[in-house]
Design an enzyme around this catalytic site. Structure first.
Site, mmCIF file in Angstrom:
data_model
loop_
_atom_site.group_PDB
_atom_site.id
_atom_site.type_symbol
_atom_site.label_atom_id
_atom_site.label_comp_id
_atom_site.label_asym_id
_atom_site.label_seq_id
_atom_site.Cartn_x
_atom_site.Cartn_y
_atom_site.Cartn_z
ATOM 1 N N GLY A 150 0.817 -1.206 0.000
ATOM 2 C CA GLY A 150 0.000 0.000 0.000
ATOM 3 C C GLY A 150 0.849 1.253 0.000
ATOM 4 N N HIS A 151 1.902 1.225 -0.838
ATOM 5 C CA HIS A 151 2.793 2.371 -0.938
ATOM 6 C C HIS A 151 3.607 2.292 -2.234
ATOM 7 C CE1 HIS A 151 5.433 -0.691 0.971
ATOM 8 N NE2 HIS A 151 6.357 -0.130 0.209
ATOM 9 N N ALA A 152 4.349 3.364 -2.489
ATOM 10 C CA ALA A 152 5.316 3.416 -3.592
ATOM 11 C C ALA A 152 6.602 3.997 -3.017
ATOM 12 C CB ALA A 152 4.803 4.299 -4.727
ATOM 13 N N ARG A 157 2.404 -0.479 -5.008
ATOM 14 C CA ARG A 157 2.266 -1.915 -4.823
ATOM 15 C C ARG A 157 1.410 -2.237 -3.613
ATOM 16 N NH1 ARG A 157 7.713 -1.695 -3.718
ATOM 17 N NH2 ARG A 157 7.487 -0.090 -5.253
ATOM 18 N N ILE A 210 5.778 6.849 -0.353
ATOM 19 C CA ILE A 210 4.529 7.558 -0.632
ATOM 20 C C ILE A 210 3.441 6.602 -0.153
ATOM 21 C CG2 ILE A 210 3.016 8.574 -2.367
ATOM 22 C CD1 ILE A 210 5.521 8.903 -4.150
#
Length: 136
Positions: free
Chosen positions: A53-55, A100, A125
């Site tokens: 749940g981030h980049a 992702r 992020i």
């Protein structure tokens, strides 16, 4: 602005040495296209849970399912794909600037992650809205 898209995502075969005593896979400097500085793994993920749940702004990652299986949902701000990892001699290369999410972990699954950088919160992020702005 980050120009990486889901087209930059790669499945990389990890060399496998087959033997009657069992298989052996080796990750060396040329297996992954970056020098990894951090290694971590996810395990005992409860049924129905999601991870990721981030980049990342600068870091690249290489994910391997050492045991079991899980899905990796990848987004570039315009397109989305899902990759199922379930072979310990295959890894998923995620370049910078790709969102992702990991889900559908099978019982006993283990996800190994090789990262190009040490942990730095400022490289993450964590809000999808922010990610969309980053991609513009």
């Amino acid at each position: 602005m980050n120009k990486n898209t889901i087209d930059n995502i790669q499945i990389i075969e990890i060399p496998k040495i087959a033997d009657r005593r069992g298989n052996l896979s080796v990750i060396e400097g040329n297996t992954v296209p970056f020098e990894f500085k951090r290694v971590y793994y996810l395990f005992d993920v409860p049924s129905g849970s999601k991870r990721g749940g981030h980049a990342h702004i600068k870091q690249q990652e290489f994910l391997i399912s050492l045991s079991g299986s899980f899905d990796v949902i990848l987004k570039d701000g315009k397109s989305k794909i899902t990759v199922t990892l379930n072979r310990p001699n295959q890894g998923l290369l995620i370049p910078t600037g790709i969102w992702r999410e990991l889900e559908n972990f099978s019982s006993g699954s283990v996800c190994l992650v090789l990262s190009s950088g040490e942990y730095k919160e400022s490289d993450y992020i964590r809000e999808y809205k922010e990610f969309r702005l980053f991609k513009k």
